[in-house]
Scaffold this motif. Structure first.
Motif, PDB file in Angstrom:
ATOM      1  N   ALA A 241       0.818  -1.219   0.000  1.00 34.76           N
ATOM      2  CA  ALA A 241       0.000   0.000   0.000  1.00 34.76           C
ATOM      3  C   ALA A 241       0.849   1.266   0.000  1.00 34.76           C
ATOM      4  N   ASP A 242       2.164   1.127  -0.195  1.00 34.05           N
ATOM      5  CA  ASP A 242       3.100   2.265  -0.198  1.00 34.05           C
ATOM      6  C   ASP A 242       3.120   3.002   1.133  1.00 34.05           C
ATOM      7  N   ASP A 243       2.848   2.296   2.219  1.00 34.27           N
ATOM      8  CA  ASP A 243       2.929   2.884   3.558  1.00 34.27           C
ATOM      9  C   ASP A 243       4.241   2.413   4.179  1.00 34.27           C
ATOM     10  N   ALA A 244       5.325   3.081   3.796  1.00 34.56           N
ATOM     11  CA  ALA A 244       6.651   2.655   4.218  1.00 34.56           C
ATOM     12  C   ALA A 244       6.826   2.756   5.723  1.00 34.56           C
ATOM     13  N   ALA A 245       6.239   3.767   6.352  1.00 38.58           N
ATOM     14  CA  ALA A 245       6.413   3.959   7.798  1.00 38.58           C
ATOM     15  C   ALA A 245       5.813   2.784   8.571  1.00 38.58           C
ATOM     16  N   ALA A 246       4.608   2.343   8.171  1.00 39.23           N
ATOM     17  CA  ALA A 246       3.968   1.225   8.864  1.00 39.23           C
ATOM     18  C   ALA A 246       4.735  -0.074   8.603  1.00 39.23           C
ATOM     19  N   ALA A 247       5.184  -0.275   7.365  1.00 45.31           N
ATOM     20  CA  ALA A 247       5.949  -1.477   7.043  1.00 45.31           C
ATOM     21  C   ALA A 247       7.238  -1.521   7.857  1.00 45.31           C
ATOM     22  N   TYR A 248       7.920  -0.371   7.982  1.00 44.65           N
ATOM     23  CA  TYR A 248       9.170  -0.306   8.743  1.00 44.65           C
ATOM     24  C   TYR A 248       8.913  -0.618  10.215  1.00 44.65           C
ATOM     25  N   ALA A 249       7.847  -0.062  10.784  1.00 43.63           N
ATOM     26  CA  ALA A 249       7.552  -0.269  12.199  1.00 43.63           C
ATOM     27  C   ALA A 249       7.245  -1.743  12.485  1.00 43.63           C
ATOM     28  N   HIS A 250       6.428  -2.346  11.629  1.00 35.38           N
ATOM     29  CA  HIS A 250       6.070  -3.756  11.846  1.00 35.38           C
ATOM     30  C   HIS A 250       7.291  -4.666  11.712  1.00 35.38           C
ATOM     31  N   TRP A 251       8.081  -4.427  10.682  1.00 36.34           N
ATOM     32  CA  TRP A 251       9.190  -5.342  10.419  1.00 36.34           C
ATOM     33  C   TRP A 251      10.362  -5.124  11.366  1.00 36.34           C
ATOM     34  N   ALA A 265      16.292 -13.040   6.638  1.00 36.38           N
ATOM     35  CA  ALA A 265      17.071 -12.617   5.470  1.00 36.38           C
ATOM     36  C   ALA A 265      16.327 -11.535   4.688  1.00 36.38           C
ATOM     37  N   ILE A 266      15.016 -11.657   4.563  1.00 35.83           N
ATOM     38  CA  ILE A 266      14.227 -10.638   3.856  1.00 35.83           C
ATOM     39  C   ILE A 266      14.245  -9.326   4.637  1.00 35.83           C
ATOM     40  N   LEU A 267      14.115  -9.418   5.953  1.00 37.79           N
ATOM     41  CA  LEU A 267      14.133  -8.193   6.771  1.00 37.79           C
ATOM     42  C   LEU A 267      15.474  -7.482   6.659  1.00 37.79           C
ATOM     43  N   ASP A 268      16.567  -8.252   6.675  1.00 40.96           N
ATOM     44  CA  ASP A 268      17.884  -7.634   6.538  1.00 40.96           C
ATOM     45  C   ASP A 268      18.025  -6.904   5.206  1.00 40.96           C
ATOM     46  N   GLN A 269      17.314  -7.381   4.208  1.00 44.67           N
ATOM     47  CA  GLN A 269      17.393  -6.751   2.883  1.00 44.67           C
ATOM     48  C   GLN A 269      16.481  -5.532   2.787  1.00 44.67           C
ATOM     49  N   GLN A 270      15.305  -5.591   3.408  1.00 45.34           N
ATOM     50  CA  GLN A 270      14.309  -4.543   3.225  1.00 45.34           C
ATOM     51  C   GLN A 270      14.415  -3.395   4.235  1.00 45.34           C
ATOM     52  N   LEU A 271      14.798  -3.702   5.469  1.00 46.86           N
ATOM     53  CA  LEU A 271      14.757  -2.671   6.508  1.00 46.86           C
ATOM     54  C   LEU A 271      15.690  -1.480   6.241  1.00 46.86           C
ATOM     55  N   PRO A 272      16.921  -1.678   5.751  1.00 45.13           N
ATOM     56  CA  PRO A 272      17.747  -0.486   5.467  1.00 45.13           C
ATOM     57  C   PRO A 272      17.099   0.460   4.460  1.00 45.13           C
ATOM     58  N   ALA A 273      16.486  -0.083   3.422  1.00 40.67           N
ATOM     59  CA  ALA A 273      15.835   0.776   2.432  1.00 40.67           C
ATOM     60  C   ALA A 273      14.631   1.486   3.033  1.00 40.67           C
ATOM     61  N   LEU A 274      13.847   0.783   3.865  1.00 39.74           N
ATOM     62  CA  LEU A 274      12.685   1.414   4.493  1.00 39.74           C
ATOM     63  C   LEU A 274      13.120   2.484   5.496  1.00 39.74           C
ATOM     64  N   ALA A 275      14.210   2.217   6.226  1.00 37.51           N
ATOM     65  CA  ALA A 275      14.702   3.226   7.170  1.00 37.51           C
ATOM     66  C   ALA A 275      15.116   4.488   6.423  1.00 37.51           C
ATOM     67  N   GLY A 279      13.437   8.221   6.653  1.00 36.19           N
ATOM     68  CA  GLY A 279      14.308   9.167   7.341  1.00 36.19           C
ATOM     69  C   GLY A 279      14.682   8.736   8.747  1.00 36.19           C
ATOM     70  N   GLN A 280      14.751   7.443   8.976  1.00 39.21           N
ATOM     71  CA  GLN A 280      15.079   6.949  10.305  1.00 39.21           C
ATOM     72  C   GLN A 280      16.415   6.209  10.276  1.00 39.21           C
ATOM     73  N   THR A 281      16.997   6.028  11.456  1.00 39.30           N
ATOM     74  CA  THR A 281      18.258   5.304  11.589  1.00 39.30           C
ATOM     75  C   THR A 281      17.977   3.890  12.051  1.00 39.30           C
TER      76      THR A 281
END
Length: 406
Positions: A241-251, A265-275, A279-281
């Motif tokens: 749904a293009d809600d990156a903030a919610a996806a980042y918080a859940h994951w 392995a998927i989280l390690d790949q996706q979380l840096p891009a979502l952060a 605009g989060q660290t």
């Protein structure tokens, strides 16, 4: 087995004889009593006529006519009694036919539902375990479907049916069954049923679109904030749904719970891009908890099956309890593997806290090369299995993929 058949047959015959006993009764005594009564009635009537003639109240011609009528009635009654006596063999024949029919129906029921079916299933399991398992699942699903027709308000039953449909990859049916279970449990909603309903809806969609099911995942997280499946699906639906903030918080929360290795392995790949997108660290990854049991599996492919290896196959290595529930306790999935290779299975890969390797003493480890994306074996897949015990957990386990799924 032969003794059981004889006993069952004797019981069926005895029951048939008891139920049809009125038809076996002999008609001889009743027939004789009726004949004697008719003769007495005739003699009494003739005596009355003779008395009237003697008293002068009846002339000779009328008296003879009355005697003839009485005689005719006696003959008619005698003929009726004879027919009743002749019908007794027919009744006994009918009784015998009913006994035989009852025995035949009992035998048919035993054939369809009894030990013959069980024996056939055992023989099938010896030849083709997966076909036998499929037949058992189909049979249980059919029984559950029939039961729910008579008890449509059984929420637990609908959830069980939905779980069975998921195993059979009947995703639309699974979504409907879980939706029915959720509708019946509005007062006490179940997080697992909500998650399963949403996942089934997404898998039933050709595009695997989870956005319509997003409210189900959020409701499940309200009930169980630390549910691994709910966090995964909620994050995936938010990402679609293009809600990156919610996806980042859940994951991010999911990563803190030490999820199975394939999800990690998927989280390690996706979380840096979502952060970066939000605009989060991204905080450092937490250290993995030590595993209670660890199996090192050395997987190789038998030379006789190398010609059956297809490009793009995925290797799945999983362990199940030898005497326990059918769900895997630990799973590793490797795309386009280069065999031979070594795979590690441990408690960190458990899907549920109570369902992990260390909760059991013996396991069956299976390696499967599959062209599909699901967990169910497909025709043409290559696989091999090997039993293992806790005593073998410290040594490499040699597992050979040596058979093809028919």
């Amino acid at each position: 087995m032969t003794l059981l058949i004889v006993v069952m047959a004797a019981i069926a015959v005895a029951a048939g004889l008891w139920l049809t006993r009125p038809l076996w009764a002999r008609a001889t005594a009743a027939t004789l009593r009726r004949k004697r009564a008719n003769v007495i009635a005739y003699e009494t009537r003739v005596a009355e006529i003779d008395a009237d003639v003697a008293a002068g109240t009846l002339d000779a011609e009328s008296a003879q006519q009355l005697r003839d009528e009485a005689g005719a009635r006696l003959l008619d009654d005698a003929a009726a009694a004879a027919e009743a006596g002749e019908s007794a063999p027919r009744r006994r024949g009918l009784a015998l036919a009913l006994v035989l029919l009852l025995g035949a129906l009992a035998g048919l029921g035993y054939w369809l539902e009894g030990s013959w079916r069980t024996r056939a299933l055992i023989e099938l399991a010896q030849r083709d375990p997966q076909a036998a398992e499929q037949q058992m699942i189909d049979g249980m699903v059919g029984q559950l479907e029939r039961r729910l027709k008579s008890a449509p308000d059984d929420a637990q039953g609908w959830a069980m049916l939905g779980r069975a449909y998921l195993v059979l990859q009947r995703y639309s049916d699974a979504a409907q069954a879980y939706s029915r279970a959720n509708a019946l449990s509005v007062a006490q909603p179940q997080a697992e049923w909500l998650i399963a309903a949403g996942a089934a809806q997404g898998m039933a969609n050709p595009q695997r679109d989870l956005r319509p099911a997003r409210p189900l995942f959020e409701q499940a997280l309200t009930l169980d904030p630390g549910n691994v499946e709910a966090l995964w699906y909620a994050g995936l639906a938010a990402l679609q749904a293009d809600d990156a903030a919610a996806a980042y918080a859940h994951w991010l929360k999911l990563r803190e719970l030490s999820p199975p290795e394939d999800l990690a392995a998927i989280l390690d790949q996706q979380l840096p891009a979502l952060a970066a997108k939000t605009g989060q660290t991204l905080p450092p990854k937490p250290a993995a908890a030590p595993s209670g049991v660890q199996l090192t599996v050395h997987v190789r492919l038998a030379d006789a099956l190398r010609a059956q290896l297809k490009p793009g196959m995925t290797l799945m290595v999983f362990a199940k309890a030898e005497n326990g529930p059918p769900m895997p306790l630990a799973v590793q999935r490797i795309a386009s593997p280069q065999l031979p290779l070594s795979v590690t299975l441990d408690d960190s890969q458990a899907m549920m806290p109570a369902m992990k390797l260390s909760a059991f003493e013996r396991w069956v480890v299976t390696a499967r090369l599959t062209s599909g994306a699901g967990a169910q074996a497909l025709s043409g897949d290559l696989e091999g299995s090997h039993p293992a015990s806790r005593a073998e957990a410290g040594s490499p386990l040699e597992l050979v993929i040596d058979r093809q799924v028919p």
